[in-house]
Design a protein around this motif. Structure first.
Motif, mmCIF file in Angstrom:
data_model
loop_
_atom_site.group_PDB
_atom_site.id
_atom_site.type_symbol
_atom_site.label_atom_id
_atom_site.label_comp_id
_atom_site.label_asym_id
_atom_site.label_seq_id
_atom_site.Cartn_x
_atom_site.Cartn_y
_atom_site.Cartn_z
ATOM 1 N N ALA A 163 0.771 -1.110 -0.234
ATOM 2 C CA ALA A 163 -0.392 -0.195 0.147
ATOM 3 C C ALA A 163 1.255 0.795 0.227
ATOM 4 O O ALA A 163 0.859 1.734 1.424
ATOM 5 C CB ALA A 163 -1.225 0.247 0.825
ATOM 6 N N ASN A 166 0.087 4.033 1.781
ATOM 7 C CA ASN A 166 -0.201 4.758 3.981
ATOM 8 C C ASN A 166 0.544 4.620 4.394
ATOM 9 O O ASN A 166 1.878 4.231 3.841
ATOM 10 C CB ASN A 166 -0.500 2.369 4.263
ATOM 11 N N ASN A 202 -4.828 -0.096 1.471
ATOM 12 C CA ASN A 202 -3.816 0.259 3.114
ATOM 13 C C ASN A 202 -4.169 -1.421 3.776
ATOM 14 O O ASN A 202 -4.095 -2.440 2.494
ATOM 15 C CB ASN A 202 -5.482 0.961 3.402
ATOM 16 N N ASN A 203 -3.447 -1.024 4.699
ATOM 17 C CA ASN A 203 -3.737 -2.961 5.327
ATOM 18 C C ASN A 203 -4.872 -3.991 5.006
ATOM 19 O O ASN A 203 -4.474 -4.768 5.057
ATOM 20 C CB ASN A 203 -3.465 -2.539 6.503
#
Lengths: 337, 519
Positions: A163, A166, A202-203
Motif C-alpha cells: 500500500a 499508506n 491500505n492494510n
C-alpha cells in the motif's frame, strides 16, 4: 409558502446564533484531545479516565494526517491540548513544525528504547509491527520469504500486495532507507514494481485481498488479521515475521504528545500517564490487538510475546522515521505515488 | 432583452461569488509559500499526465453509466403510466445516501475466494475491481444527481411543443430526440457536471477499487507528507481540470432558448401507455434498485450477522442521526437560498458577469473538500475567532460545497419558465420582489425541494469538512461509520451506515412529499 420558508430561514439563523453562544463557553477543567485513532477504540478509555480523575475530555476525532495538517493551520490558536496520532511520521512532522511541548522524562523513562522519541516531545502509546500476511492455501512453508528483499524474486511475481499511499508502509520505507540507504531502497521499490506487485488502498484491503485470492502475500501491520480472526476463526489468511532483524519487521508506533502553549499541561500529563498505565495498556493489547509498550500486562494470545517482537524488530530509532519527504521523493521517483 | 438585474437578486448572487473566492484566495496564499523547484518537480511529472488520463477515462465512464440509469428512470416516473411513481422516485434518490466506500466494499465483497457468494453459495465470482469496479461503484450512488435534475425538468416540460410536433407528423423518436432531449439538455448538463466533478475528486471508491487517478496525488500530499503548501498546487491543478468541465458545459448551453414563446397555455402531457413495455420497464427498475440499494443493504446485513454488536449500539443510532440532521438541514436551506439568486441572475439577466458568478459557484464543489475546510479554518481564525469550531462554520462550509448541487434543478426550471409571465406580472403593477415571490417562487417549488434533498443527502455522509470544522466532540453518522470501517470494525459500523441510508431515505421521502400535486 414563502412566508413559511422565510420563517424557517429566520429560525435557522437564530438557532445558529444559539449554537455560537453555547460553544463559546468553555469550562476550564476540560482537556481537548485531537485523536487520529478511531472513536470505538478511544472512547472506553476516555470514559474511564474521566470517571477516575474528574477531568473532562473533549475529543475531536479525525484522520491522523488531516488533524496533523489542521494543527499546523491552527498554530497558536489551537484549542487542542493533546494529540494522539496513528504513526511516528505524523508525530515527527508536528515536532518538526514546533507544535509539541517537551514531555516530563518521568513519563517515558522506563519504556523500552524502541518506544521512545529521543527528543522527548512525544511518546509511543502502542506498538504495531510490520509483518507479512499470506494465504496458507496457496503458499507452502518453503515459499515464505526470509527477508522483505526476497519478494523481488521470480517466484513471487504478481503474487504480492503493498500500500504505497499508506502511512505505515511509508514509515517502513523510511526505515529501509535509513538502514540500507536510498539507492538500495529505490532498487528494491523498482524491482518490486517490475515483479508485478499490486497496489492496495491500505492494510485491511490487503488482508481481504489475500483472503479473496487477489494476492498471496501482503505487507501489512500486525493487528488487522487478528480482528478478522476474532470474527471468523477460519478466516483464510495467516501472518508471520520475516527473519529476526529484517527491516520488514519494523515496529512502528501510535504516539501522543502535548501541544505547545497549552494551559492544561498538568491534566495533559495526567492523561498521557493514564494511557501508559497497565490498565489502559492491557485494553489496547486485548481489545485492539496492538502491542503494549510495557511488558507487565497480560499478553494477547493472538500476538507473539513482546520480547519476541523486540528481538525480531530491526533496531531503528523512532526519530529516524521523521524524514518522510525523502521517502515520498523516492516513491515518486519510482512512480509509485 | 436582458435588463439590469434588480438589487435583491444581484447583491446576494455577488455575495455568493465573493464567498467562493475565499478558498481560492487561501490556495493562492499557500501556493505562494512554495519553493519553485519543488513545485516544478511535483506538478510537471509524467505520472501526473498518466493519472490525468485515467481520471478523464473514469469521469467519462461514470457519465455514460449514470445516464443509462437515470434518463430512462426519470422518464418512467414522470411521463408514463407506471405505478408507484412516488415510491420509485424516492428509491431513485436514496442511493445518494450510501457512502462511497460502503458501495465499494459491497461490490468488492460479492466476488472472490472469501466473498459473499463464495461463503453463502460456494460459488466464486471474480472480484470486482479496477476501472470497471470504480465506474460501477461511483455510478451506483451518483446517478440520483442526474435523476433528480432530469425529473425536475421532465415535470416542468411543456407538452404543447410535443403535441405540435406530433401534429406535424414527426415520429415519436424524432420528438424525443429533437424536442424532449433538447429541453432536457440543461438538466442533463447540470447532472453531468456535478457527477463529472464528483468523479474527478473522489478518492474513497477509486482507492478501494485500486484504480489510480489524480486525486491520489492530492491525497498523498496531505496525508503522506502532512503538507498543505504543495497540496495547494495540486488542488489548483484539479481546479483547472474542473474549470475545463465547467466551461465546456457553459459553451454547450449557450444560446439555448427553451421556454416556448407565443400564445398558448403551458400544459402537462398525458402519461404514455407502457403497454407491452411494462415488464421490461419493471425489470429495469428492479435491477437499478437491487444494484444501488440491495447491494449495500446485503453487505451491511452480512457485516452485522458476522458479529452482532450489543444492543446499546442501536440505541445510540437515532441520537447520532439527530445530531447530523441538525446541521445538515440548515446547510440545505442555506445552500438553496444561496443558489436561488445565482441561478436566477444567470438565466434571467445573462451577461458576462452573471455567467462568471454562476461559474464561480462550482468552485466550492470542485475544490478538494479538505482544502475548502482548511480555507475556512484559516478564515475563521484570522477574522472572527468566535466562529471557529462552531456549528455555524460547519454549516457554512457544507453550504459552500453544495451551492452547485442546489443550482442544477433550480436553473433548469428557470430556463423552462417563460419570462413573459414575469413581464405580465410587472405590467400588472407587481414590483420586482413581489413578482419574484408571487410568480417565480411558486413555480420553483419542486426544484427547491429537489435542491434541498440533494444538499441534505450530501451533508449526511460528508467527511473531510466535518472532521475539520465541526465543534469538538460533535460526531455525525458518517464520521462514526468511517472511523469504524477504517479500523476494520465492520460489524460496529454497520448499524450506523444502515441508519444513514434509512433515515436519509425517510427524510427525502418527507421532503419530496411536500411536492404535493399542485404544479
Amino acid at each position: 409558502m414563502q412566508n413559511k420558508l422565510i420563517g424557517l430561514i429566520v429560525l435557522v439563523l437564530i438557532a445558529a446564533g444559539g449554537y455560537l453562544g453555547i460553544s463559546a463557553v468553555n469550562e476550564p477543567s476540560t482537556l481537548t484531545l485531537y485523536s487520529g485513532r478511531g472513536e470505538s477504540m478511544v472512547r472506553p478509555m476516555i470514559e474511564r479516565f474521566e470517571s477516575r480523575t474528574g477531568i473532562n475530555v473533549d475529543v475531536r476525532y479525525g484522520d491522523t494526517a488531516q488533524l496533523a495538517v489542521l494543527l499546523q493551520e491552527e498554530g497558536d490558536q489551537t484549542p487542542a491540548d493533546v494529540f494522539w496520532g496513528q504513526d511516528a511520521g505524523a508525530m515527527g512532522s508536528l515536532a518538526k513544525a514546533d507544535r509539541l511541548a517537551t514531555l516530563p522524562e518521568s513519563l517515558y523513562s522506563d519504556l523500552p528504547p524502541i518506544f521512545r522519541s529521543r527528543t522527548g516531545e512525544w511518546v509511543a502509546v502502542t506498538g504495531r509491527a510490520r509483518t507479512f500476511v499470506y494465504s496458507p492455501e496457496r503458499v507452502s512453508e518453503s515459499e515464505k520469504p526470509e527477508s522483505v528483499f526476497d519478494l523481488t524474486e521470480p517466484q513471487y511475481e504478481g503474487r504480492v500486495g503493498w500500500a504505497p499511499t499508506n502511512g505505515s508502509f511509508q514509515s517502513f520505507v523510511t526505515a529501509m532507507r535509513h538502514e540500507h540507504g536510498d539507492e538500495r531502497t529505490l532498487e528494491w521499490l523498482e524491482a518490486m514494481d517490475d515483479n508485478g506487485v499490486e497496489a492496495f488502498r491500505n492494510n485491511s484491503s490487503q488482508v481481504e485481498g489475500v483472503a479473496d485470492g487477489a494476492i498471496d502475500f501482503g505487507l501489512v501491520n500486525n493487528y488487522y488479521l487478528p480482528r478478522y480472526k476474532a470474527n471468523d476463526e477460519q478466516y483464510p489468511a495467516e501472518q508471520d515475521f520475516f527473519e529476526s532483524g529484517d527491516i520488514g519487521n519494523l515496529v512502528n508506533v501510535a504516539g501522543t504528545g502535548i501541544i505547545k502553549g497549552t494551559e492544561n499541561r498538568e491534566q495533559a500529563v495526567e492523561f498521557i500517564r493514564f494511557l501508559l498505565s497497565p490498565e489502559a495498556q492491557e485494553y489496547f493489547t486485548q481489545e485492539v490487538h496492538e502491542y503494549p509498550v510495557r511488558s507487565d500486562v497480560e499478553r494477547n494470545p493472538q500476538l507473539k510475546p513482546l520480547e519476541e517482537l523486540v528481538n525480531a524488530a530491526p533496531e531503528i530509532n523512532l526519530d529516524e522515521l521523521e524524514d518522510l519527504e525523502g521517502t515520498l521523493d523516492l516513491l515518486r521517483e519510482a512512480d509509485l505515488i | 432583452m436582458a435588463q439590469r438585474a434588480p438589487l435583491h437578486i444581484l447583491a446576494p448572487a455577488l455575495l455568493v461569488a465573493v464567498a467562493m473566492v475565499v478558498p481560492l484566495g487561501y490556495l493562492g496564499l499557500r501556493a505562494f509559500q512554495a519553493d519553485p523547484q519543488t513545485v516544478m518537480d511535483l506538478v510537471f511529472r509524467e505520472r501526473n499526465l498518466h493519472l490525468l488520463i485515467n481520471t478523464l477515462k473514469l469521469s467519462f465512464g461514470v457519465l455514460v453509466v449514470t445516464t443509462i440509469i437515470a434518463l430512462p428512470l426519470a422518464w418512467l416516473v414522470t411521463r408514463t403510466d407506471m405505478g408507484h411513481r412516488r415510491l420509485l422516485t424516492i428509491l431513485g434518490v436514496v442511493p445518494l445516501a450510501v457512502p462511497g466506500y460502503v458501495m465499494a466494499y459491497a461490490l468488492i465483497g460479492i466476488g472472490g475466494h472469501y466473498g459473499i457468494t463464495a461463503q453463502l453459495f460456494d460459488w466464486q465470482l471474480p472480484r470486482i475491481q479496477g476501472y470497471w469496479g470504480a465506474v460501477a461503484g461511483l455510478s451506483l450512488y451518483t446517478f440520483p444527481y442526474l435523476f433528480l435534475n432530469l425529473r425536475s425538468a421532465l415535470l416542468g416540460l411543456d407538452a404543447s411543443l410535443e403535441e405540435s410536433a406530433r401534429s406535424m407528423g414527426h415520429s415519436e423518436t424524432a420528438i424525443f430526440r429533437r424536442i424532449i432531449l433538447s429541453q432536457l439538455m440543461p438538466s442533463l448538463m447540470a447532472g453531468w457536471l456535478v457527477i463529472g466533478l464528483y468523479a474527478l475528486g473522489d478518492f474513497g471508491v477509486v482507492a478501494l477499487m485500486r484504480y489510480e487517478v489524480f486525486s491520489y496525488a492530492i491525497f498523498n500530499q496531505y496525508s503522506g507528507a502532512f503538507d498543505r503548501i504543495y497540496a495547494a498546487w495540486l488542488s489548483l491543478m484539479l481546479l483547472a481540470i474542473a474549470l475545463v468541465f465547467v466551461m465546456s458545459e457553459s459553451v454547450i448551453l449557450r444560446r439555448r432558448r427553451l421556454a416556448s414563446t407565443g400564445r398558448g397555455v403551458e400544459r402537462h402531457a398525458p402519461p404514455h401507455q407502457l403497454g407491452k413495455w411494462r415488464i421490461p420497464a419493471w425489470v429495469f427498475v428492479s435491477v437499478v434498485v437491487l444494484a444501488s440499494l440491495g447491494l449495500p443493504v446485503v453487505i451491511l446485513a452480512y457485516w452485522l450477522l458476522m458479529a452482532p454488536p450489543p444492543l446499546s449500539f442501536f440505541l445510540e443510532v437515532p441520537l447520532v442521526f439527530a445530531r447530523s440532521a441538525v446541521a445538515a438541514m440548515p446547510a440545505a436551506l442555506l445552500a438553496t437560498a444561496m443558489a436561488l439568486p445565482v441561478a436566477y441572475l444567470a438565466v434571467r439577466h445573462p451577461s458576462r458577469m452573471a455567467n462568471a458568478v454562476e461559474r464561480s459557484a462550482y468552485i466550492g464543489y470542485a475544490i478538494p473538500p479538505l482544502t475548502l475546510a482548511l480555507a475556512l479554518v484559516f478564515l475563521a481564525l484570522n477574522t472572527v475567532t468566535v466562529l471557529y469550531q462552531t456549528l455555524a462554520l460547519l454549516i457554512l462550509g457544507w453550504a459552500l460545497a453544495t451551492v452547485a448541487l442546489a443550482m442544477g434543478p433550480l436553473r433548469s426550471t428557470l430556463m423552462q419558465m417563460r419570462p413573459s409571465m414575469e413581464e405580465a406580472a410587472h405590467s400588472l403593477g407587481h414590483g420586482p420582489s413581489s413578482t419574484f415571490f408571487n410568480v417565480v417562487f411558486p413555480h420553483l417549488r419542486k426544484s427547491i425541494l429537489a435542491a434541498l434533498a440533494l444538499v441534505f443527502l450530501f451533508c449526511m455522509k460528508e467527511l473531510p469538512i466535518t472532521f475539520l470544522l465541526a465543534p469538538t466532540g460533535y460526531t455525525t453518522l458518517a464520521v462514526t461509520v468511517f472511523s469504524r470501517t477504517s479500523e476494520g470494525m465492520m460489524a460496529e459500523a454497520a448499524p450506523f451506515a444502515a441508519a444513514i441510508m434509512l433515515f436519509s431515505g425517510l427524510s427525502v421521502a418527507l421532503i419530496l412529499n411536500r411536492e404535493g400535486d399542485r404544479h
